[in-house]
Design a protein around this motif. Structure first.
Motif, PDB file in Angstrom:
ATOM      1  N   GLY A  98       1.080   3.779  -3.174  1.00  0.00           N
ATOM      2  CA  GLY A  98       0.638   5.148  -2.911  1.00  0.00           C
ATOM      3  C   GLY A  98       1.694   6.179  -3.250  1.00  0.00           C
ATOM      4  O   GLY A  98       1.387   7.229  -3.821  1.00  0.00           O
ATOM      5  N   ALA A  99       2.944   5.870  -2.928  1.00  0.00           N
ATOM      6  CA  ALA A  99       4.037   6.796  -3.260  1.00  0.00           C
ATOM      7  C   ALA A  99       4.198   6.940  -4.759  1.00  0.00           C
ATOM      8  O   ALA A  99       4.447   8.037  -5.282  1.00  0.00           O
ATOM      9  CB  ALA A  99       5.338   6.293  -2.630  1.00  0.00           C
ATOM     10  N   LEU A 133       0.806  -1.230   0.000  1.00  0.00           N
ATOM     11  CA  LEU A 133       0.000   0.000   0.000  1.00  0.00           C
ATOM     12  C   LEU A 133       0.835   1.274   0.000  1.00  0.00           C
ATOM     13  O   LEU A 133       0.620   2.157  -0.847  1.00  0.00           O
ATOM     14  CB  LEU A 133      -0.958  -0.006   1.184  1.00  0.00           C
ATOM     15  CG  LEU A 133      -2.320  -0.664   0.941  1.00  0.00           C
ATOM     16  CD1 LEU A 133      -3.126  -0.736   2.228  1.00  0.00           C
ATOM     17  CD2 LEU A 133      -3.096   0.101  -0.112  1.00  0.00           C
ATOM     18  N   PRO A 134       1.800   1.461   0.911  1.00  0.00           N
ATOM     19  CA  PRO A 134       2.589   2.705   0.862  1.00  0.00           C
ATOM     20  C   PRO A 134       3.454   2.814  -0.387  1.00  0.00           C
ATOM     21  O   PRO A 134       3.684   3.923  -0.886  1.00  0.00           O
ATOM     22  CB  PRO A 134       3.452   2.626   2.130  1.00  0.00           C
ATOM     23  CG  PRO A 134       3.467   1.190   2.522  1.00  0.00           C
ATOM     24  CD  PRO A 134       2.158   0.631   2.088  1.00  0.00           C
TER      25      PRO A 134
END
Length: 408
Positions: free
Chosen positions: A17-18, A13-14
């Motif tokens: 997202g980045a 997820l991160p």
């Protein structure tokens, strides 16, 4: 298994997202033709920037506003002065803005910017408004007069260090006056001979002149754009207004379009024999034509298109002021974007903030196929994380309920 899925989603997820945020707001997303979203967001940023220039005390804003207009008129920069007139709604206090907009709505002019300019002029002190009108008349007179006299080609080394000497008329002027800064093929032949001899000649200006003159013989919209852009660039070179980084970038682009390895031998051959001026001029012209690298010229023309568009959105003189801040191709597209968003406001912004004005350019969120797929992947990962969490929670509740009767 669920623990593996849960931990995997926490990691993915991160990362996804980045990537999405980077693709959405990265400066690499600046395109040759900015979209509506980018223009609208950049315009909002410009309005906020002009509002930040004004003093915090509302009673001081009016005096500050007309002072910056007067400053630009004293420097004979009509485009920047016009930009500050258009920025009046952001720089004045609420009462003055309300009066200004009412006056603008009463104007019988087609364009909103023209109505705003007329109303802002009436709000200026009489001496400054008269000064603005006189500066506009003087600028038009200079354009007309310079269109009657052809300007010889001057080496950049011999050019004065004064302000920009853009001698490119607008499209309203006579067609032939657009070419006066470029000179003639005879001028090109004489400067080419000096270059071959090893005299002090600006090689980039020489090649830009050749490209502009060759384009002048092609009657289409693209060649007209290239001619205007070449004239703006040559003016910036002659007045030494370009940064070292952008001059290096421009030199690489121009040399790729007209490589020295092809051009110099061709010119040496063309100028090797003693002939008449007309024959020598035609040979030099042919040497430049034969030396053009089509792919290199195509890449250069993408930059010329940006510069021409900046000049059309503002003015040739204002375009020199704007490209003075450039360091690379990304900066060129940033300047194109702020010019699209604000016209002469961009000139005023650059005069007030310098190179910092380029940070105002904002591409907004550009939805590409890659970004859509990334968002879908991030959504799927989020849903999977929620599903695993809920499943684990329900399983633990059921186990607890089964253990309760046994304990009783």
């Amino acid at each position: 298994m669920q623990a593996v899925v849960f931990n995997s989603m926490l990691i993915l997820l991160p990362v996804i997202g980045a990537q999405v945020l980077g693709a959405a707001f990265s400066g690499s997303a600046f395109s040759d033709s900015p979209g509506i979203e980018a223009i609208d967001q950049t315009r909002k940023n410009m309005d906020e920037a002009f509002a930040s220039f004004a003093p915090r005390n509302p009673s001081d804003r009016y005096e500050f506003w007309y002072d910056v207009v007067d400053r630009e008129l004293s420097q004979r920069d009509v485009a920047a002065a016009h930009g500050f007139l258009l920025a009046a709604p952001q720089m004045l206090d609420r009462k003055d803005v309300k009066e200004l907009m009412v006056a603008a709505d009463a104007e019988r002019l087609d364009r909103a910017d023209d109505r705003l300019t007329a109303a802002a002029l009436r709000k200026l002190p009489t001496a400054i408004s008269l000064k603005y009108e006189e500066a506009q008349v003087s600028e038009r007179v200079v354009d007309v007069q310079s269109g009657l006299v052809e300007t010889p080609v001057i080496d950049a080394a011999d050019a004065p260090l004064a302000g920009p000497e853009v001698e490119v008329s607008s499209e309203r002027a006579a067609t032939e006056s657009r070419f006066r800064l470029l000179g003639t093929f005879q001028d090109l032949a004489e400067n080419s001979e000096r270059w071959v001899r090893g005299d002090r000649i600006d090689e980039v200006a020489l090649k830009i002149t050749a490209i502009g003159l060759l384009e002048a013989e092609t009657a289409d919209g693209l060649s007209d754009a290239n001619i205007r852009a070449a004239s703006i660039l040559k003016s910036a070179l002659r007045s030494r207004r370009l940064t070292d980084d952008f001059q290096d970038y421009l030199s690489a682009r121009v040399n790729a379009a007209l490589p020295d390895s092809d051009l110099r031998p061709a010119l040496e051959t063309a100028l090797g024999e003693l002939t008449t001026i007309d024959v020598r001029t035609e040979r030099v012209k042919a040497a430049f034509i034969d030396s053009i690298d089509a792919r290199g010229l195509q890449r250069l023309e993408t930059d010329l298109e940006q510069i021409d568009r900046i000049g059309l959105l503002t003015s040739p003189a204002a375009a020199v002021t704007l490209i003075e801040q450039l360091e690379d191709s990304a900066d060129l597209r940033r300047v194109r974007l702020i010019a699209e968003a604000g016209g002469d406001r961009a000139v005023a912004l650059v005069k007030q903030s310098g190179a910092g004005a380029l940070r105002i350019a904002d591409t907004g969120v550009r939805w590409t196929i890659q970004m859509v797929l990334q968002v879908m992947g991030m959504t799927a990962a989020g849903l999977a994380l929620i599903f695993v969490t809920w499943s684990t929670f329900r399983r633990n509740i059921r186990k607890k309920k089964k253990l309760e009767p046994m304990g009783a």
